[in-house]
Write an enzyme that holds these catalytic residues in place. Sequence first.
Site, mmCIF file in Angstrom:
data_model
loop_
_atom_site.group_PDB
_atom_site.id
_atom_site.type_symbol
_atom_site.label_atom_id
_atom_site.label_comp_id
_atom_site.label_asym_id
_atom_site.label_seq_id
_atom_site.Cartn_x
_atom_site.Cartn_y
_atom_site.Cartn_z
ATOM 1 N N GLU A 266 4.460 -5.607 7.433
ATOM 2 C CA GLU A 266 3.389 -4.514 8.008
ATOM 3 C C GLU A 266 3.825 -4.322 9.630
ATOM 4 O O GLU A 266 3.941 -3.177 10.081
ATOM 5 C CB GLU A 266 2.073 -4.804 7.838
ATOM 6 N N GLY B 168 0.579 -5.316 0.724
ATOM 7 C CA GLY B 168 -0.520 -5.117 -0.068
ATOM 8 C C GLY B 168 -0.486 -5.987 -1.493
ATOM 9 O O GLY B 168 -1.068 -6.472 -1.946
ATOM 10 N N ALA C 222 0.924 -1.142 -0.123
ATOM 11 C CA ALA C 222 0.008 0.027 0.089
ATOM 12 C C ALA C 222 0.836 1.341 0.161
ATOM 13 O O ALA C 222 2.039 0.997 0.472
ATOM 14 C CB ALA C 222 -0.943 0.155 1.334
ATOM 15 N N GLU D 104 -0.482 -9.728 -0.875
ATOM 16 C CA GLU D 104 -1.884 -9.947 -0.647
ATOM 17 C C GLU D 104 -2.817 -9.982 -1.873
ATOM 18 O O GLU D 104 -3.494 -10.727 -2.209
ATOM 19 C CB GLU D 104 -2.528 -8.922 0.178
#
Length: 258
Positions: free
Chosen positions: A132, A109, A65, A112
């Site tokens: 993270e 992300g 992200a 993911e």
Amino acid sequence: MEYSNILLEKHEAVALVRLNRPKVYNALNNALMNELTSALEVLEADEAIRAVVITGNEKAFAAGADIAEVHALDFSRAYRQRFISANWETVTRCRKPSIAAVAGLALGGGCELAMMCDLLIAADNARFGQPEIKLGIIPGAGGTQRLTRYVGKSKAMEMCLTGRMMEANEAERSGLASRVVPVAELLDEALKTAAAIASMSRPSVFMAKTAVNKAYETTLTEGVAAERIMFQSLFATEDQKEGMAAFAEKRPADFKNR
């Protein structure tokens, strides 16, 4: 629709979506995820497209992200705006098979998003991770859940608690990647795999995808029962008759997707 953060190509029955923010290693911001959602919805409705490949570039699939965008979020805003839920998970709702073609970094992300796809082909320079924890948070787009299902509790726990990255060969051994190919061959192999899927009977592809996903979401007994009824239902299709006739006659099948 014109896109600023992705590139969309069509290769006969296969769509290729490239994440395209190279200056920030394809960091996933709201604009990119909105465009990806829009593109996937258009492709899902396009009868000519039967499989989708999602990729980045040689340096990064996606580095996670975009922290520059999300660092100011507080709980109230993230919850009200449905951060992640609003526009990150469209690929999981697509009936058409999706392939993540991963080179370089697939972190946070990005990892993911790759795991949301139906299968993952890795370049030999791919590196996967859920870092993270180093930012004072945890994975929020399914990382703790999908990674654990792919590689097991111990390895997923280590990656989520330490931020350790996984190299391509370890990803293949662990079940995260279906296979590893040279980076120069990644797109060709992904497109070739997608084209092979696209050549099959569409009802069979949809049901095979649904049946395999059932294995991750239910018990063995319930999964086998679901598989059995889908298997039996395909004997009502024209494609089943054509596929078996073609096999008996030693010729390629001419599927009509009905």
